[in-house]
Design an enzyme around this catalytic site. Sequence first.
Site, PDB file in Angstrom:
ATOM      1  N   GLU A 232       0.856  -1.192   0.000  1.00 21.24           N
ATOM      2  CA  GLU A 232       0.000   0.000   0.000  1.00 21.24           C
ATOM      3  C   GLU A 232       0.894   1.244   0.000  1.00 21.24           C
ATOM      4  OE1 GLU A 232      -3.308   0.079   2.765  1.00 21.24           O
ATOM      5  OE2 GLU A 232      -3.423   2.260   2.676  1.00 21.24           O
ATOM      6  N   ARG A 310      -7.705   2.271  13.390  1.00 18.23           N
ATOM      7  CA  ARG A 310      -8.595   1.141  13.115  1.00 18.23           C
ATOM      8  C   ARG A 310      -8.607   0.148  14.284  1.00 18.23           C
ATOM      9  NH1 ARG A 310     -11.787  -1.102   8.956  1.00 18.23           N
ATOM     10  NH2 ARG A 310     -11.231   0.281   7.252  1.00 18.23           N
ATOM     11  N   GLU A 712     -10.621  -8.391   3.685  1.00 19.12           N
ATOM     12  CA  GLU A 712      -9.964  -8.470   4.990  1.00 19.12           C
ATOM     13  C   GLU A 712     -10.740  -9.212   6.082  1.00 19.12           C
ATOM     14  OE1 GLU A 712      -9.488  -4.143   4.614  1.00 19.12           O
ATOM     15  OE2 GLU A 712      -7.605  -4.427   5.689  1.00 19.12           O
TER      16      GLU A 712
HETATM   17  N1  MTE Z   1      -6.041 -11.537  -1.768  1.00 22.22           N
HETATM   18  C1  MTE Z   1      -4.983 -11.879  -2.535  1.00 22.22           C
HETATM   19  N2  MTE Z   1      -5.047 -12.998  -3.253  1.00 22.22           N
HETATM   20  N3  MTE Z   1      -3.856 -11.105  -2.575  1.00 22.22           N
HETATM   21  C2  MTE Z   1      -3.755  -9.959  -1.821  1.00 22.22           C
HETATM   22  O1  MTE Z   1      -2.726  -9.269  -1.872  1.00 22.22           O
HETATM   23  N4  MTE Z   1      -4.846  -8.446  -0.200  1.00 22.22           N
HETATM   24  C3  MTE Z   1      -5.845  -8.346   0.864  1.00 22.22           C
HETATM   25  C4  MTE Z   1      -7.209  -8.814   0.363  1.00 22.22           C
HETATM   26  N5  MTE Z   1      -7.094 -10.082  -0.293  1.00 22.22           N
HETATM   27  C5  MTE Z   1      -4.853  -9.582  -0.995  1.00 22.22           C
HETATM   28  C6  MTE Z   1      -6.004 -10.407  -1.025  1.00 22.22           C
HETATM   29  C7  MTE Z   1      -5.978  -7.004   1.394  1.00 22.22           C
HETATM   30  S1  MTE Z   1      -4.924  -6.488   2.602  1.00 22.22           S
HETATM   31  C8  MTE Z   1      -6.965  -6.169   0.978  1.00 22.22           C
HETATM   32  S2  MTE Z   1      -7.182  -4.646   1.651  1.00 22.22           S
HETATM   33  C9  MTE Z   1      -7.895  -6.553  -0.091  1.00 22.22           C
HETATM   34  O2  MTE Z   1      -7.654  -7.851  -0.573  1.00 22.22           O
HETATM   35  C10 MTE Z   1      -7.739  -5.544  -1.223  1.00 22.22           C
HETATM   36  O3  MTE Z   1      -8.540  -5.851  -2.303  1.00 22.22           O
HETATM   37  P1  MTE Z   1     -10.117  -5.522  -2.350  1.00 22.22           P
HETATM   38  O4  MTE Z   1     -10.256  -4.117  -1.856  1.00 22.22           O
HETATM   39  O5  MTE Z   1     -10.450  -5.701  -3.755  1.00 22.22           O
HETATM   40  O6  MTE Z   1     -10.782  -6.493  -1.430  1.00 22.22           O
HETATM   41  N1  HPA Z   2      -7.624   0.634   5.515  1.00 21.73           N
HETATM   42  C1  HPA Z   2      -6.623   0.328   4.679  1.00 21.73           C
HETATM   43  N2  HPA Z   2      -5.778   1.196   4.229  1.00 21.73           N
HETATM   44  C2  HPA Z   2      -5.908   2.454   4.612  1.00 21.73           C
HETATM   45  C3  HPA Z   2      -6.923   2.847   5.489  1.00 21.73           C
HETATM   46  C4  HPA Z   2      -7.841   1.886   5.952  1.00 21.73           C
HETATM   47  O1  HPA Z   2      -8.763   2.143   6.725  1.00 21.73           O
HETATM   48  N3  HPA Z   2      -6.787   4.155   5.697  1.00 21.73           N
HETATM   49  C5  HPA Z   2      -5.703   4.535   4.986  1.00 21.73           C
HETATM   50  N4  HPA Z   2      -5.172   3.518   4.328  1.00 21.73           N
HETATM   51 MO1  MOS Z   3      -5.252  -3.978   2.907  1.00 21.84          MO
HETATM   52  S1  MOS Z   3      -4.234  -4.039   4.671  1.00 21.84           S
HETATM   53  O1  MOS Z   3      -6.139  -2.517   3.362  1.00 21.84           O
HETATM   54  O2  MOS Z   3      -4.082  -3.462   1.813  1.00 21.84           O
END
Ligand code: MTE
Ligand code: HPA
Ligand code: MOS
Length: 756
Positions: A232, A310, A712
């Site tokens: 991120e 959070r 998550e």
């Molecule tokens: N799933 C896979 N296969 N690879 C990833 O890197 N990241 C996770 C989750 N699932 C991840 C994953 C995290 S930390 C987040 S915040 C979300 O996917 C981000 O994607 P989304 O917002 O589309 O759910």
């Molecule tokens: N979640 C994940 N990433 C972020 C957030 C959050 O709430 N705020 C800023 N970056």
């Molecule tokens: Mo997920 S920890 O918000 O990339």
Amino acid sequence: MRQSKPMTNIDSFTHVRGESIYVDDVNVREGTGFGVVFDAPKAHGKIKHIDYSEARALKGVKRIFTHKDIPGENQIGGIIPDEPLFAEHEIHFWGQPIALIVAESEFIARQARRLIKIEIEDLPVITTAREAKEKGSFINDPRTFELGNTNTAFENCDYVFEGECFSNGQEHLYIEAQGAYAEPLENGNIKISSSTQGPTHVQKTTARVLGLPMHKIEVDVTRLGGGFGGKEDQATPWGVMAALATYHLGQSVKLILNRHDDLRMTGKRHPYESTFKIGLTKDLNILAFEAEFLQNAGAAADLSPAIAERTLFHATNSYFVEHVKTTVLSCKTNLPPNTAFRGFGGPQGMFVIESAIAKAASEIGVSPIDIQEVNLLKDDDVFSYGQIATQVEAGNSWFAAKKEYDLQQLIKEVEAFNASNDHFKKGLSMMPVCFGISFTNTPMNHARALVHIYQDGSIGISTAAVEMGQGVNTKLLQIAAQTFSVNPDKVKIETTNTTRIANTSPSAASSTADLNGKALLKACFALLERLKTVASEDLNCEKDKISIENEFVIFNGKKTDLNWTDLIASTMLKRVSLSEHAHYATPLIHYDKSKEKGHPFAYHVYGTSIFITTVDCLRGTYEFDTVKIVHDYGQSMSKGIDLGQVEGGLVQGIGWMTMEEIAYNDDGRLLSNALSTYKVPDIFSVPKSIEVMPLETLGSDMAILKSKAVGEPPLMYGIGAYFAIQNAIKSFNPSYNLNFHAPMTPEKVLQALYSD
Ligand code: MTE
Ligand code: HPA
Ligand code: MOS
């Protein structure tokens, strides 16, 4: 076309054939330089002297870049400007970048790194949050959330218990390590192909470091081999370094960390040391809860303040507690800056209240399940941060799990097994999860989508969504194909690129599909309106009776002769725009930090897990017989992808709670610096069975097509693993005092089995 069966992940074909493109697969130009980072070999100290002469003289070395080569600001801190790209006079963590060596090959750059000599005057090293607190070493001011009045409430409690908790960090272990490829374009412009969740963060920070306007930097992302939060913000320095070298050399530069460098140089999930105080009435109602969270932030802020926040948002998990006071301190230590990791501080918060409940249950002599059940959140309850809970699924998922999986029978089986086995004991735990969806920082909750319908009827889509294995591209493709009612083959998801979609939030907070999907839906609807106008003119009929189904124009429920391709051609001839750029911002959310009250989340995701574990009481090893989950998907738009997210998140959570043990020595050197010393779950350690039942619900209008965010929340089911093991230990050793120090590795289990 309307999908009768769920779409398979559009990446599976190229993944299986090894044809998917990652940064390391981007074609490199002639003359490309290869970078290796020279980093601090101590955790804290003053740099007395660095001698680069031998390294510079090595044949094939192009140039070595240090802070002195930075034309703009030597600063990459996103929330707080406290992190240099390259250390100048002091080093603050082992692995902190000091210089970038660029050579004709990575091999030569690595050889050169060994020739650099550095003299450091040692300064005292802090590795734990508690020590940082004692020494007054903090990132920023503490934050406190308060509801009701805990002081008076504790006086009205029949039971009050206090305790301590520790949860360790966690290595992201994305399969694709950090990396970037920078290439010079004309007029001093630079293009960066980056393995980042946040293309705009890379662009903005590169512009800042190079002292250039943002429009001179283009960032492009095809996909990531996993991010999990680790990309991120922490994908940024590598992109910036590659761009800095390109800026000076006028040549392309590729910088990809090898696994050792990645493990040493990057931050991880934050370890937390916490204390709690929980007060209950005799009917097990949790009247008051207090906690102090010490977050081990590492040597710079990175995302720690947002992660700390959070933790407070999720400190009462899925329970309603009338009187709450929770405080978090971001403690500055000499570890690599810790960063986002799936759950973003939420899991650390939930582990503490679950520990407090386990402790209370053990002291009172009831099952934790009894306490959990009494306190589940209900509609119209208020969270400590002021949001009123609506469409609450806590009770629904909990009671569905109890009923559908026959909890009473499971408990009986565990008891019967334990009564007839001396050396193996089973433990059962249950855990509800409630996770808020939205970036907690309200201004980040918006996104854009750009849709082109090409004149042959095929469609290209750009958004800010970064595909990292979570399947967001498949969901976006499905949204467009369904909205236009065309064959999915007609739709292509373009790379994520800052020149097409600017000023983006990172793909994070589980919100990527919601934010980008809603923007995409708006763009598709706007185009559809224009297409219907053209169709009504061509067919000479009323527009409001027109629809498009399966690539044909339908009038008044009847298929016409006008098909999709002809309609698009006609739209083009009429000089009507076949492109649309739409913007979506989550409505209703707000938050006031001065009061620590507001409505920060679009909605919450709920669920309940049941764990059964078997502990080998001679060896301290354990297996998970089964994990049974009822999960609130809303109306899942993509069942296969969402199930994959639940299973993957669960297993990652189990790993964090039970086996993944990050170790630094007192000098701040990472000991778990390879896959031989850092154990992640493999096919042998995953639960023997995982059952996931979707909760029947309406979903939320704030979720894309009512399909709730899923990235998550499932990680937090993994916390149940910890308590299942505790319960098994307790049945072997009744004098065991529950202890809350994760991960619960076999060594710790063995000690607990024979403790008194
Ligand atoms: N799933 C896979 N296969 N690879 C990833 O890197 N990241 C996770 C989750 N699932 C991840 C994953 C995290 S930390 C987040 S915040 C979300 O996917 C981000 O994607 P989304 O917002 O589309 O759910
Ligand atoms: N979640 C994940 N990433 C972020 C957030 C959050 O709430 N705020 C800023 N970056
Ligand atoms: Mo997920 S920890 O918000 O990339």
